[in-house]
Design an enzyme around this catalytic site. Structure first.
Site, mmCIF file in Angstrom:
data_model
loop_
_atom_site.group_PDB
_atom_site.id
_atom_site.type_symbol
_atom_site.label_atom_id
_atom_site.label_comp_id
_atom_site.label_asym_id
_atom_site.label_seq_id
_atom_site.Cartn_x
_atom_site.Cartn_y
_atom_site.Cartn_z
ATOM 1 N N GLY A 54 0.836 -1.257 -0.129
ATOM 2 C CA GLY A 54 0.147 0.009 0.214
ATOM 3 C C GLY A 54 0.737 1.238 -0.129
ATOM 4 O O GLY A 54 1.877 1.007 -0.423
ATOM 5 N N SER A 55 0.224 2.180 0.589
ATOM 6 C CA SER A 55 0.940 3.375 0.402
ATOM 7 C C SER A 55 2.135 3.758 1.495
ATOM 8 O O SER A 55 2.265 2.938 2.349
ATOM 9 C CB SER A 55 0.085 4.534 0.842
ATOM 10 N N GLU A 110 5.364 -3.319 0.942
ATOM 11 C CA GLU A 110 5.714 -2.973 -0.539
ATOM 12 C C GLU A 110 4.701 -1.807 -0.780
ATOM 13 O O GLU A 110 3.699 -1.665 -0.583
ATOM 14 C CB GLU A 110 5.146 -4.307 -1.488
ATOM 15 N N GLU A 147 4.404 10.805 -5.119
ATOM 16 C CA GLU A 147 3.611 9.816 -6.047
ATOM 17 C C GLU A 147 2.234 10.222 -6.377
ATOM 18 O O GLU A 147 1.691 10.560 -5.459
ATOM 19 C CB GLU A 147 3.515 8.547 -5.378
HETATM 20 P P1 NAD Z 1 -3.327 2.416 1.376
HETATM 21 O O1 NAD Z 1 -2.041 2.478 1.967
HETATM 22 O O2 NAD Z 1 -4.254 3.625 1.601
HETATM 23 O O3 NAD Z 1 -4.234 1.334 1.616
HETATM 24 C C1 NAD Z 1 -3.418 -0.165 1.430
HETATM 25 C C2 NAD Z 1 -4.238 -1.035 2.396
HETATM 26 O O4 NAD Z 1 -3.912 -0.846 3.644
HETATM 27 C C3 NAD Z 1 -5.876 -1.169 2.388
HETATM 28 O O5 NAD Z 1 -6.366 -2.316 2.451
HETATM 29 C C4 NAD Z 1 -5.960 -0.284 3.724
HETATM 30 O O6 NAD Z 1 -7.335 -0.422 4.172
HETATM 31 C C5 NAD Z 1 -4.952 -0.725 4.520
HETATM 32 N N1 NAD Z 1 -4.448 0.244 5.648
HETATM 33 C C6 NAD Z 1 -4.473 1.781 5.322
HETATM 34 N N2 NAD Z 1 -3.992 2.008 6.818
HETATM 35 C C7 NAD Z 1 -3.765 1.140 7.346
HETATM 36 C C8 NAD Z 1 -3.047 1.102 8.766
HETATM 37 N N3 NAD Z 1 -2.789 2.057 9.560
HETATM 38 N N4 NAD Z 1 -3.129 -0.178 9.328
HETATM 39 C C9 NAD Z 1 -3.369 -1.118 8.667
HETATM 40 N N5 NAD Z 1 -3.944 -1.211 7.400
HETATM 41 C C10 NAD Z 1 -3.869 -0.100 6.752
HETATM 42 O O7 NAD Z 1 -2.992 2.319 -0.292
HETATM 43 P P2 NAD Z 1 -3.851 2.248 -1.204
HETATM 44 O O8 NAD Z 1 -4.474 3.762 -1.805
HETATM 45 O O9 NAD Z 1 -4.790 1.543 -1.159
HETATM 46 O O10 NAD Z 1 -2.838 1.790 -2.484
HETATM 47 C C11 NAD Z 1 -2.198 2.683 -3.462
HETATM 48 C C12 NAD Z 1 -0.871 2.632 -2.879
HETATM 49 O O11 NAD Z 1 -0.070 1.380 -2.729
HETATM 50 C C13 NAD Z 1 0.128 3.412 -3.694
HETATM 51 O O12 NAD Z 1 1.225 4.167 -2.974
HETATM 52 C C14 NAD Z 1 0.981 2.417 -4.445
HETATM 53 O O13 NAD Z 1 2.258 2.766 -4.935
HETATM 54 C C15 NAD Z 1 0.823 1.420 -3.258
HETATM 55 N N6 NAD Z 1 1.177 0.134 -4.076
HETATM 56 C C16 NAD Z 1 2.396 -0.516 -3.897
HETATM 57 C C17 NAD Z 1 2.813 -1.791 -4.581
HETATM 58 C C18 NAD Z 1 4.155 -2.448 -4.315
HETATM 59 O O14 NAD Z 1 4.186 -3.610 -4.742
HETATM 60 N N7 NAD Z 1 5.315 -1.732 -3.970
HETATM 61 C C19 NAD Z 1 1.769 -2.388 -5.305
HETATM 62 C C20 NAD Z 1 0.552 -1.821 -5.533
HETATM 63 C C21 NAD Z 1 0.255 -0.671 -4.940
#
Ligand code: NAD
Length: 485
Positions: free
Chosen positions: A231-232, A253, A389
């Site tokens: 995620g982010s 990741e 990003e």
């Molecule tokens: P996000 O971080 O908002 O959420 C990702 C997941 O984490 C969701 O299921 C969310 O509910 C959960 N989450 C959020 N905060 C949390 C916390 N404090 N504790 C536990 N879980 C939590 O990301 P997004 O907006 O869903 O996805 C986009 C991001 O993901 C972009 O930054 C992108 O670059 C990244 N990404 C990285 C990869 C990689 O392989 N490096 C692949 C795909 C996406």
């Protein structure tokens, strides 16, 4: 099998589909139409607690199940995904806004490939041994960790969810998994597939909800010993701050701001075709998209002209239409974030060469969230547009004179996930591969994935590696046994 999607999605705990204990739900919107798709459970700590109890009981048997039996069950899940690929692709497209042809071609086949790959992998997984001449023999025991947490984002919903779950299960762990609350449907359907495949109750538990609530409850739970998160970067930092003091194993990741470096001697046509994909596939919402295009000065003008001509041909429209090259942005919130980033680029002095505006495809998509593919030039490496990003259909163009300058521009980022290099000079490609601070390097290609290779980023793009043996090692604990001869 019945893969119908109810109005109220349910959690998958202890082999059963059940509502959240609180009875609370959130709206899940179809981004192509802006209308309600269904309601997703807003689960809390007590749902995670129930899932952990189920996983604890299941672990006693699952950890003792032979690798061959795990292989058979996990392979059945893969076969059921393939057998229901159309329904899954349709669900993924309605949930995420990505073109249906893309869900069919990439997302769903990759989800079954993930299960098949790790089901097979566990049959070949072996541990090391180390001889101390005639004194002793050491061997490494690799045992499942116990209960692990897998949390995934919305951009490649089933693809990334299964990329974590498959190795965790294959290695003999029980899993508490949370898909993104923005794209929960394919994970819900996976619950049904696991029931049909005969996965024992409690081995995989899928709990829906928000990151700050259900997600954090997974991170904080003392019985969950390892966390695999995609995620982010911001959420990754928060997760690390909670999990690290508890000494949990962590695989993070995170975000990317990947350079795409183009030398004048490259295979021009292939580079052009691929750069269109690496810039705008999935509306630019792939962590591996090359959002900073860095071009050799001698071919900059030619690149700019041809690239813009091709970008203008990318039809933005209804994701269900075969003609749409670009679908909808995943949510209104993300649409607004991308729109703000385009405004920032203008304020920073960037020139919008094409795109930059919202699109209304009309018809059933009249209230959807669509943005034109956008190309910006005239901004230096330090500005926000080139450092933050955006995660949307927005790329910048920068030019370089020397190889050193290309490396400096490419490395001028706090992220380090991937980089793409276009040149026919293999020696330059190798030198750049040595110098670039990124975990994944592509030379004259993009997104060509061998699932055996290490996958992950440098710097703010994360820690740890997924893929192949790396993932199976992550999801096992190593014990050394030393026997004196
Ligand atoms: P996000 O971080 O908002 O959420 C990702 C997941 O984490 C969701 O299921 C969310 O509910 C959960 N989450 C959020 N905060 C949390 C916390 N404090 N504790 C536990 N879980 C939590 O990301 P997004 O907006 O869903 O996805 C986009 C991001 O993901 C972009 O930054 C992108 O670059 C990244 N990404 C990285 C990869 C990689 O392989 N490096 C692949 C795909 C996406």
């Amino acid at each position: 099998m019945d893969l119908s999607i109810p109005l109220y999605l349910e959690n998958f705990i202890d082999g059963k589909l059940i509502p959240p204990r609180s009875g609370n739900y959130m709206e899940n919107i179809d981004p192509a139409t802006g209308s309600l798709f269904n309601y997703v459970p807003n689960s809390n700590e007590s749902d995670i607690e129930t899932a952990v109890e189920a996983a604890k009981n299941a672990f006693i048997q699952w950890s003792r199940t032979s690798a061959e039996d795990r292989f058979l069950i996990i392979n059945r899940i893969a076969a059921l995904i393939d057998g229901n690929a159309h329904e899954l692709a349709l669900a993924e497209t309605k949930d995420n806004g990505k073109p249906l042809w893309l869900s069919k071609k990439v997302d769903i086949p990759r989800a079954s490939a993930n299960f098949r790959f790790f089901a097979t992998g566990i049959m070949h997984f072996a541990a090391e041994s180390h001889m101390m001449e005639d004194k002793a023999i050491n061997y490494t025991l690799r045992q499942p960790i116990g209960i692990v947490g897998c949390i995934s984002p919305w951009n490649l919903p089933l693809y990334l969810f299964t990329w974590k779950i498959a190795p965790a299960l294959a290695a003999g762990n029980c899993v508490i998994a949370k898909p993104s609350e923005i794209t929960p449907v394919s994970a819900y359907l996976l619950s049904k597939i696991c029931i049909e495949a005969g996965l024992p109750n409690g081995v995989l538990n899928i709990v829906h909800g928000k990151g700050e609530e259900a997600g954090e409850a997974i991170i904080r739970h003392p019985a969950i010993k390892a966390i695999s998160f995609t995620g982010s970067t911001r959420a990754g930092q928060r997760i690390a701050s909670v999990a690290a003091p508890m000494f949990k194993k962590l695989s993070l990741e995170l975000g990317g701001k990947n350079p795409n470096i183009i030398f004048g001697d490259c295979n021009w046509d292939k580079m052009m075709r691929t750069t269109i994909q690496s810039s705008f596939s999935n509306q630019g919402q792939i962590c591996l998209c090359g959002s900073r295009i860095i071009i050799e000065e001698t071919v900059y003008d030619q690149f700019k002209k041809e690239f813009i001509e091709r970008v203008k041909l990318l039809r933005v429209g209804d994701p269900l239409s075969e003609d749409s090259k670009q679908g909808a942005i995943v949510s209104l919130q993300h649409f607004e974030k991308i729109s703000r980033a385009i405004e920032t680029a203008k304020k920073e002095g960037g020139t919008i060469l094409c795109g930059g505006k919202a699109v209304n495809p009309g018809g059933r998509c009249g209230k959807g969230f669509f943005i034109e593919p956008t190309v910006i030039e005239g901004l230096g490496p330090a500005c926000e547009t080139n450092t933050e990003e955006i995660f949307g259909p927005v790329v910048t163009l920068q030019k370089f004179k020397t190889r050193e300058e290309a490396i400096d521009l490419a490395n001028a980022s706090n992220y380090g996930l991937s980089a793409t290099i276009w040149t026919q000079d293999i020696s330059i490609a190798n030198k750049l591969a040595m110098e670039l601070n990124a975990g994944i390097l592509w030379v004259n290609c993009w997104l060509l994935r061998d699932l055996r290779t290490p996958f992950g980023g440098f710097k703010n793009s994360g820690v740890g590696r997924e893929g192949g043996w790396e993932a199976l090692r992550f999801f096992t604990d190593a014990k050394n046994v030393c026997i004196e001869i």
